[in-house]
Scaffold this motif. Sequence first.
Motif, PDB file in Angstrom:
ATOM      1  N   THR A 380      -1.561   3.314  26.792  1.00 52.22           N
ATOM      2  CA  THR A 380      -2.593   2.548  26.554  1.00 52.22           C
ATOM      3  C   THR A 380      -4.178   3.399  26.430  1.00 52.22           C
ATOM      4  OG1 THR A 380      -3.273   2.801  29.009  1.00 52.22           O
ATOM      5  CG2 THR A 380      -1.648   0.854  28.068  1.00 52.22           C
ATOM      6  N   PRO A 381      -5.186   2.831  25.711  1.00 52.72           N
ATOM      7  CA  PRO A 381      -6.272   3.347  25.697  1.00 52.72           C
ATOM      8  C   PRO A 381      -6.810   4.247  27.042  1.00 52.72           C
ATOM      9  CG  PRO A 381      -6.320   1.460  24.598  1.00 52.72           C
ATOM     10  CD  PRO A 381      -5.042   1.456  25.357  1.00 52.72           C
ATOM     11  N   GLU A 382      -6.651   3.454  28.251  1.00 55.12           N
ATOM     12  CA  GLU A 382      -6.988   4.247  29.369  1.00 55.12           C
ATOM     13  C   GLU A 382      -6.231   5.354  29.807  1.00 55.12           C
ATOM     14  OE1 GLU A 382      -8.061  -0.062  29.036  1.00 55.12           O
ATOM     15  OE2 GLU A 382      -6.021   1.027  28.982  1.00 55.12           O
ATOM     16  N   ARG A 383      -5.099   5.178  29.502  1.00 57.66           N
ATOM     17  CA  ARG A 383      -4.179   6.501  29.732  1.00 57.66           C
ATOM     18  C   ARG A 383      -4.434   7.684  28.582  1.00 57.66           C
ATOM     19  NH1 ARG A 383       1.008   3.014  30.932  1.00 57.66           N
ATOM     20  NH2 ARG A 383       0.832   2.555  33.178  1.00 57.66           N
ATOM     21  N   GLY A 384      -4.685   7.024  27.355  1.00 56.46           N
ATOM     22  CA  GLY A 384      -5.082   8.080  26.206  1.00 56.46           C
ATOM     23  C   GLY A 384      -6.405   8.895  26.597  1.00 56.46           C
ATOM     24  N   ARG A 385      -7.307   8.128  27.323  1.00 57.78           N
ATOM     25  CA  ARG A 385      -8.665   8.965  27.776  1.00 57.78           C
ATOM     26  C   ARG A 385      -8.188  10.096  28.844  1.00 57.78           C
ATOM     27  NH1 ARG A 385     -10.865   3.932  25.995  1.00 57.78           N
ATOM     28  NH2 ARG A 385     -10.495   3.062  28.030  1.00 57.78           N
ATOM     29  N   VAL A 386      -7.429   9.547  29.637  1.00 50.07           N
ATOM     30  CA  VAL A 386      -6.833  10.313  30.617  1.00 50.07           C
ATOM     31  C   VAL A 386      -6.232  11.628  29.957  1.00 50.07           C
ATOM     32  CG1 VAL A 386      -5.413  10.652  32.810  1.00 50.07           C
ATOM     33  CG2 VAL A 386      -6.736   8.766  32.553  1.00 50.07           C
ATOM     34  N   LEU A 387      -5.431  11.454  29.243  1.00 48.38           N
ATOM     35  CA  LEU A 387      -4.768  12.441  28.415  1.00 48.38           C
ATOM     36  C   LEU A 387      -5.623  13.332  27.782  1.00 48.38           C
ATOM     37  CD1 LEU A 387      -1.745  12.256  25.953  1.00 48.38           C
ATOM     38  CD2 LEU A 387      -3.612  13.416  25.361  1.00 48.38           C
ATOM     39  N   LEU A 388      -6.467  13.093  27.053  1.00 49.39           N
ATOM     40  CA  LEU A 388      -7.705  13.840  26.462  1.00 49.39           C
ATOM     41  C   LEU A 388      -8.558  14.627  27.495  1.00 49.39           C
ATOM     42  CD1 LEU A 388      -8.868  11.118  23.709  1.00 49.39           C
ATOM     43  CD2 LEU A 388      -7.602  13.073  23.436  1.00 49.39           C
ATOM     44  N   ALA A 389      -8.549  13.857  28.740  1.00 47.36           N
ATOM     45  CA  ALA A 389      -9.574  14.730  29.661  1.00 47.36           C
ATOM     46  C   ALA A 389      -8.527  15.540  30.501  1.00 47.36           C
ATOM     47  CB  ALA A 389      -9.990  13.611  30.678  1.00 47.36           C
ATOM     48  N   THR A 390      -7.494  15.739  29.993  1.00 45.94           N
ATOM     49  CA  THR A 390      -6.686  16.703  30.633  1.00 45.94           C
ATOM     50  C   THR A 390      -6.248  18.199  30.030  1.00 45.94           C
ATOM     51  OG1 THR A 390      -5.182  15.228  31.976  1.00 45.94           O
ATOM     52  CG2 THR A 390      -4.415  17.243  31.634  1.00 45.94           C
ATOM     53  N   PRO A 391      -6.766  19.424  30.396  1.00 46.18           N
ATOM     54  CA  PRO A 391      -6.622  20.524  29.783  1.00 46.18           C
ATOM     55  C   PRO A 391      -5.195  20.683  29.366  1.00 46.18           C
ATOM     56  CG  PRO A 391      -7.993  21.041  31.879  1.00 46.18           C
ATOM     57  CD  PRO A 391      -7.358  19.382  31.809  1.00 46.18           C
ATOM     58  N   ARG A 392      -4.953  21.350  28.083  1.00 43.13           N
ATOM     59  CA  ARG A 392      -3.724  21.397  27.643  1.00 43.13           C
ATOM     60  C   ARG A 392      -3.497  22.132  26.449  1.00 43.13           C
ATOM     61  NH1 ARG A 392      -6.883  17.417  26.121  1.00 43.13           N
ATOM     62  NH2 ARG A 392      -7.064  16.822  24.006  1.00 43.13           N
ATOM     63  N   GLY A 393      -2.418  22.632  26.168  1.00 46.26           N
ATOM     64  CA  GLY A 393      -1.995  23.618  24.975  1.00 46.26           C
ATOM     65  C   GLY A 393      -2.165  24.976  25.758  1.00 46.26           C
ATOM     66  N   PRO A 394      -1.912  26.218  24.669  1.00 43.84           N
ATOM     67  CA  PRO A 394      -2.003  27.425  25.262  1.00 43.84           C
ATOM     68  C   PRO A 394      -3.423  27.796  26.189  1.00 43.84           C
ATOM     69  CG  PRO A 394      -1.403  27.408  22.924  1.00 43.84           C
ATOM     70  CD  PRO A 394      -1.982  26.109  23.406  1.00 43.84           C
ATOM     71  N   GLY A 395      -2.821  28.317  27.249  1.00 44.44           N
ATOM     72  CA  GLY A 395      -3.855  28.632  28.208  1.00 44.44           C
ATOM     73  C   GLY A 395      -4.134  27.897  29.206  1.00 44.44           C
ATOM     74  N   ALA A 396      -3.641  26.484  29.091  1.00 41.02           N
ATOM     75  CA  ALA A 396      -4.122  25.497  30.068  1.00 41.02           C
ATOM     76  C   ALA A 396      -3.650  25.668  31.496  1.00 41.02           C
ATOM     77  CB  ALA A 396      -3.829  24.195  29.421  1.00 41.02           C
TER      78      ALA A 396
END
Length: 623
Positions: A380-396
Motif C-alpha cells: 500500500t502507499p503507507e507501506r511504500g513510504r515505510v519501505l522508502l524510509a528504511t535504509p537499504r542496499g549495500p552498506g545498509a
Amino acid sequence: MMRFEWRPFLERWSGEWADAYDPERDAGPGAEGRRAARWLGGEPADEARIAAAEARLGITFPPSLRSFLAVTDGWHQAGHFVWRLAGCEDLRWCGDPHDMRGIWLDGAGDDADEDLVRLAGLWSRSLQLATESDMVDVLLDPEDVDERGEWAVYTWAPWRGSPPERLPSFRHFMEDAYREFHSMASDRPAFANETTAALDDRVEQARLAALRGAYEAARETLSDAAAFGRPGASRLRDQIDVMCGTATGAEGGASLADPYVAHEAVPLTCRAQSRYGTHQYGTHQYGTDQEELLTRCYPEEDRPAVAATLRAIEEATFRYRADGAFGEAVETARALARRAQPEAAWRTLATALPAWTPRSADHIAPVGLLADPYLGPVLTPERGRVLLATPRGPGAAKAAPPAAGSAPADGLGWLAEESPNGFRIVLIAGVEPSEVPLRLAAGDATVRPALTPGDAWQPHPGGEPWENRTVARFGAAGDGWVFAHSGQGLDAALQERFASPATEASHGTRALTLTYAPQWDPESPAAFHFSCAENGEQRYGLTIRGETRTTTGKIPAELTSAGLLAGRTVSDGPRTALDSIAAHFGVTVSREAVCRGRLDGFETRSWLRAPAPGEGYAYWTRS
C-alpha cells in the motif's frame, strides 16, 4: 525583499546557449551574432525608456519585469518555443485578437462559472510578452497580483491541449524558461557546463540519501533536476512516486539490456497497460491491440519478452524475482499473501529490505514488486513510504525485526460493513488452503490465480439451470481454519432451496457456512444464514429472512447468549452475530486480503438443491 540579480543569471544562460549552439537547431536572424557575443539579450533600457513604456501602456511594470528591462531591453530564446520577448517599445496589450474569450465561453455553454469567465478574459486584459514564438502566448495578468506587486504570467499554446499555465511572476517565468532550455538541450552530446555538473552532483547525493531513507528531501532535489532534463533524475524520482502510490512507474521504450528496465520498468509498464491498471497515456483503451500498442515502442529484439510479460500480467501469472536474501523473502511473502496473510507478507519483506540490492546505478527501490499480482496489493502507499524510509542496499544496517506478535485479528464482523451486495463464506477447520477447492469446487476444482475482489462476487449459473454457483476466493482464516469467500449474498427468495456446500466440505472435520443478502426491495427482505456441519452432516443452524427466524439442531449456548441476532431482525445488520461466531470458533479473515488483495479462486458447487417434483425455479443466463 532582496532584488533578483538578473545579470549573472542571464549571462550564465547566454553562455550555456552559445556553448551548445547547433546551427541546424538554433540558426535564425541574428543568431550567429548572439552566439559570438554570448548574449541573448539587448542593451539595458534606461529609466526614461522604461517610464515612457509605462506611460504609453498606462501602468507601472511589476518589479521583476522592470528590473529585467533595466538589464536587457528584450530577450531571445526564452525556452524552446518562445523565440523573442518584447522590449519596452514592443510591449503591448494582447487585445484578444483571436476572440479566445468567446471560444472558451462558447465551449462551456451555460456551465461557465466565475473562474472560467475570469480565465476567458485573460487575453483581453493582459500584456503580451511574446513577439515571436511557436504559437505560444506569454501573458502578464494585471488582475493577478501578489503582495509584492508581482503580476502572474500565463503561458498558453493551442497544441498543448490544456488551459493556460500559471507562474507567479515574470521572474518565475524566466526561471522556468531556463529550465526548459536545459531540458531541451540535455540530449546534445556537448551540453556540459557548471550548471549541469552541479545538478548531476545533486542527483547523485539525492540517490544516496534515498537509499539511506531520506526519500522526501531526495524527491525534492530529483524533481528540480528532472525539470532541467538531467539523465536519471526522472527515473529516480518516479521510483519514489510509484512506491507512494502517486505514479504508475510506466517507462516505455528503453532497451531490456538495462536490468532495471527488464525487471522493474517493463512489469510496471505492462501493469499500467493491462486491464488491471491505467493506460500510460490515459484511460485504458479497450478495443485496441494492447500488445502491439505497448511493444511497438521497444527495440524489435525486445518485443517478444515485453509481450510475454504483458500476457503474464494479464493472466496474473507474473512473479517478481530478486536476488539473494531479499529474493528469498519475496518468495516467502508471496506465499503468505496468497494465503490471505498480507500483514505477515509485509513484515517478511520489511525485515529483509536491508539485504535488497539495486539492479543498476539508478535503482533505489524494488518497485517491480507492485506488478506482482499477490504482492502488489500488499505494498500500500503507507507501506511504500515505510519501505522508502528504511535504509537499504549495500552498506545498509540490518533492520530490527518487526514488533513481535501475530497479525491483528480482524474476526468476521467487518463483513457486515464491506458487503454492499452481501456475502457468502465457508470456513473449514483443520485443512490447508490448497484443499479448499477440492472440498467446495464444482467440476475439476480448477483454480483461477490472483483474482481481484471484483472477480469473485458475480454468481454463475453453471451446470443445471436451477443451480446457483459463485466464484469464491480462498485463504487462511486464523489458526487451524481456512475460508472461501464470495461478495454476493444469496437472496431470501432462494433460501427455500438453500443447500450449504459446507456440508460436503466437512467430511473428516467441521465447517461453517455464513451468508448474508441485504434487502433489495420490500418483496426481497434481508436474509442471514449460519450453520455448522461435521463429518458431512449439518449439526445446527440459524436462518433469518426478514422477520422470520428458523433454527435447526441445538445452537451452543455460548453463541445464543452472546447475541446471535437475539431479539433483532437481520435488517439491523449481522455484525453482532459475526463477532460472536468469530470469537466462539477462533476464526479470523483478513479484511485487507479480501477487500484489497488478490487471492486464488474457483467456482463453487451449487448453493441450491435440485427443485422437488412440481417445485418451480427461476434462473438467469450469461448474455
